[in-house]
Design a protein around this motif. Structure first.
Motif, PDB file in Angstrom:
ATOM      1  N   THR A  86      35.273 -41.310  65.464  1.00 42.53           N
ATOM      2  CA  THR A  86      35.256 -40.873  64.418  1.00 42.53           C
ATOM      3  C   THR A  86      34.790 -39.268  64.693  1.00 42.53           C
ATOM      4  O   THR A  86      35.405 -38.309  64.085  1.00 42.53           O
ATOM      5  CB  THR A  86      33.710 -41.390  63.746  1.00 42.53           C
ATOM      6  OG1 THR A  86      34.182 -42.784  63.389  1.00 42.53           O
ATOM      7  CG2 THR A  86      33.574 -40.637  62.198  1.00 42.53           C
ATOM      8  N   VAL A  87      34.109 -38.834  65.536  1.00 41.97           N
ATOM      9  CA  VAL A  87      33.641 -37.595  65.663  1.00 41.97           C
ATOM     10  C   VAL A  87      34.957 -36.921  66.470  1.00 41.97           C
ATOM     11  O   VAL A  87      35.062 -35.794  65.958  1.00 41.97           O
ATOM     12  CB  VAL A  87      32.440 -37.448  66.982  1.00 41.97           C
ATOM     13  CG1 VAL A  87      32.274 -35.922  67.404  1.00 41.97           C
ATOM     14  CG2 VAL A  87      31.111 -38.006  66.314  1.00 41.97           C
TER      15      VAL A  87
ATOM     16  N   ILE B 249      36.734 -33.584  64.685  1.00 50.05           N
ATOM     17  CA  ILE B 249      36.760 -32.340  65.416  1.00 50.05           C
ATOM     18  C   ILE B 249      38.252 -31.874  65.215  1.00 50.05           C
ATOM     19  O   ILE B 249      38.648 -30.978  65.042  1.00 50.05           O
ATOM     20  CB  ILE B 249      36.658 -32.458  66.867  1.00 50.05           C
ATOM     21  CG1 ILE B 249      34.748 -32.443  66.984  1.00 50.05           C
ATOM     22  CG2 ILE B 249      36.931 -31.327  67.885  1.00 50.05           C
ATOM     23  CD1 ILE B 249      34.511 -33.115  68.382  1.00 50.05           C
ATOM     24  N   SER B 250      39.074 -32.877  65.420  1.00 50.24           N
ATOM     25  CA  SER B 250      40.527 -32.551  65.494  1.00 50.24           C
ATOM     26  C   SER B 250      41.208 -32.215  64.054  1.00 50.24           C
ATOM     27  O   SER B 250      41.907 -31.262  63.919  1.00 50.24           O
ATOM     28  CB  SER B 250      41.562 -33.788  65.826  1.00 50.24           C
ATOM     29  OG  SER B 250      41.439 -34.843  64.835  1.00 50.24           O
TER      30      SER B 250
ATOM     31  N   ARG C   7      33.311 -32.589  73.086  1.00 50.82           N
ATOM     32  CA  ARG C   7      32.877 -33.547  72.146  1.00 50.82           C
ATOM     33  C   ARG C   7      31.500 -34.259  72.416  1.00 50.82           C
ATOM     34  O   ARG C   7      30.692 -34.486  71.437  1.00 50.82           O
ATOM     35  CB  ARG C   7      34.100 -34.855  72.232  1.00 50.82           C
ATOM     36  CG  ARG C   7      33.868 -35.632  70.994  1.00 50.82           C
ATOM     37  CD  ARG C   7      34.384 -37.435  71.572  1.00 50.82           C
ATOM     38  NE  ARG C   7      33.795 -37.628  72.784  1.00 50.82           N
ATOM     39  CZ  ARG C   7      34.743 -38.639  73.550  1.00 50.82           C
ATOM     40  NH1 ARG C   7      35.695 -38.825  73.011  1.00 50.82           N
ATOM     41  NH2 ARG C   7      34.402 -38.836  74.499  1.00 50.82           N
ATOM     42  N   ASP C   8      31.420 -34.783  73.535  1.00 54.85           N
ATOM     43  CA  ASP C   8      29.907 -35.290  73.952  1.00 54.85           C
ATOM     44  C   ASP C   8      28.954 -34.407  73.935  1.00 54.85           C
ATOM     45  O   ASP C   8      27.806 -34.688  73.238  1.00 54.85           O
ATOM     46  CB  ASP C   8      30.025 -35.664  75.545  1.00 54.85           C
ATOM     47  CG  ASP C   8      31.086 -36.975  75.702  1.00 54.85           C
ATOM     48  OD1 ASP C   8      31.545 -37.562  74.633  1.00 54.85           O
ATOM     49  OD2 ASP C   8      31.463 -37.417  76.935  1.00 54.85           O
TER      50      ASP C   8
ATOM     51  N   GLU D 202      25.880 -35.217  71.102  1.00 59.46           N
ATOM     52  CA  GLU D 202      24.311 -34.944  71.457  1.00 59.46           C
ATOM     53  C   GLU D 202      23.781 -34.033  70.661  1.00 59.46           C
ATOM     54  O   GLU D 202      22.414 -34.137  69.991  1.00 59.46           O
ATOM     55  CB  GLU D 202      24.263 -34.230  73.032  1.00 59.46           C
ATOM     56  CG  GLU D 202      24.588 -35.349  74.015  1.00 59.46           C
ATOM     57  CD  GLU D 202      24.494 -34.836  75.473  1.00 59.46           C
ATOM     58  OE1 GLU D 202      23.402 -34.167  75.741  1.00 59.46           O
ATOM     59  OE2 GLU D 202      25.360 -34.999  76.301  1.00 59.46           O
ATOM     60  N   CYS D 203      24.197 -32.692  70.242  1.00 53.47           N
ATOM     61  CA  CYS D 203      23.608 -31.831  69.099  1.00 53.47           C
ATOM     62  C   CYS D 203      23.516 -32.684  67.929  1.00 53.47           C
ATOM     63  O   CYS D 203      22.236 -32.130  67.177  1.00 53.47           O
ATOM     64  CB  CYS D 203      24.359 -30.772  69.154  1.00 53.47           C
ATOM     65  SG  CYS D 203      24.647 -29.599  70.637  1.00 53.47           S
ATOM     66  N   CYS D 204      24.359 -33.308  67.353  1.00 49.59           N
ATOM     67  CA  CYS D 204      24.287 -33.932  66.080  1.00 49.59           C
ATOM     68  C   CYS D 204      22.948 -34.964  66.033  1.00 49.59           C
ATOM     69  O   CYS D 204      22.372 -35.192  65.505  1.00 49.59           O
ATOM     70  CB  CYS D 204      25.546 -34.537  65.618  1.00 49.59           C
ATOM     71  SG  CYS D 204      26.938 -33.476  65.559  1.00 49.59           S
ATOM     72  N   VAL D 205      22.867 -35.734  67.164  1.00 48.74           N
ATOM     73  CA  VAL D 205      21.953 -36.856  67.448  1.00 48.74           C
ATOM     74  C   VAL D 205      20.624 -36.067  67.390  1.00 48.74           C
ATOM     75  O   VAL D 205      19.400 -36.548  66.569  1.00 48.74           O
ATOM     76  CB  VAL D 205      22.207 -37.599  68.557  1.00 48.74           C
ATOM     77  CG1 VAL D 205      20.883 -38.444  68.892  1.00 48.74           C
ATOM     78  CG2 VAL D 205      23.390 -38.468  68.465  1.00 48.74           C
TER      79      VAL D 205
END
Length: 145
Positions: free
Chosen positions: A23-24, A28-29, A43-44, A48-51
């Motif tokens: 989904t992320v 992003i795309s 992406r990872d 991590e920033c979103c979490v």
């Protein structure tokens, strides 16, 4: 417990507290120009920033909730948390999404009440639907000949 066990336990918890990678990646795309790619590491990092952001907001909202002697975090607690943490710019969009969500819930309830207002049982409605399908099928077959 060894350091290795602790690390693997932490990894299991981290996996549970993540966002769906597919989904992320799709989001992003959709946001990037078609000629720009995003590395997996990027992406990872975004995940991590979103979490971390979600943890920050939910922790603050939980504190607000506890200060008000509430047991459930309400949308208003999230909005207040955003303001307290300096994310006032997000509140308008969050409030708009909340309004949209409430409207969807209300519309969904209307659909349920239409079912209830029909006065028919689920079996009766299913029988009506099957009769409509049969009639439609018969018309289709008649037109095919």
């Amino acid at each position: 417990m060894s350091d290795r066990e602790g690390a693997s336990g932490a990894a299991a918890v981290d996996d549970e507290l993540s966002l769906p990678k597919a989904t992320v990646t799709k989001m992003i795309s959709e946001l990037l120009p078609s000629d720009v790619n995003c590395a997996k590491e990027t992406r990872d990092l975004i995940i991590e920033c979103c979490v971390e952001f979600i943890h920050l907001i939910s922790s603050e909202a939980n504190e607000i909730c506890e200060q008000e002697s509430k047991k459930t975090i309400a949308p208003e607690h999230i909005i207040t948390a955003l303001k307290r943490l300096g994310f006032e710019d997000f509140t308008t969009e969050v409030e708009d999404v909340l309004k949209d969500h409430k409207k969807l819930v209300k519309d969904r309830e209307k659909k349920v009440s239409k079912f209830e207002q029909s006065g028919l049982t689920e079996e009766q409605l299913q029988a009506q639907q099957e009769a409509l399908f049969a009639a439609s099928r018969a018309r289709f077959e008649a037109n095919q000949q």
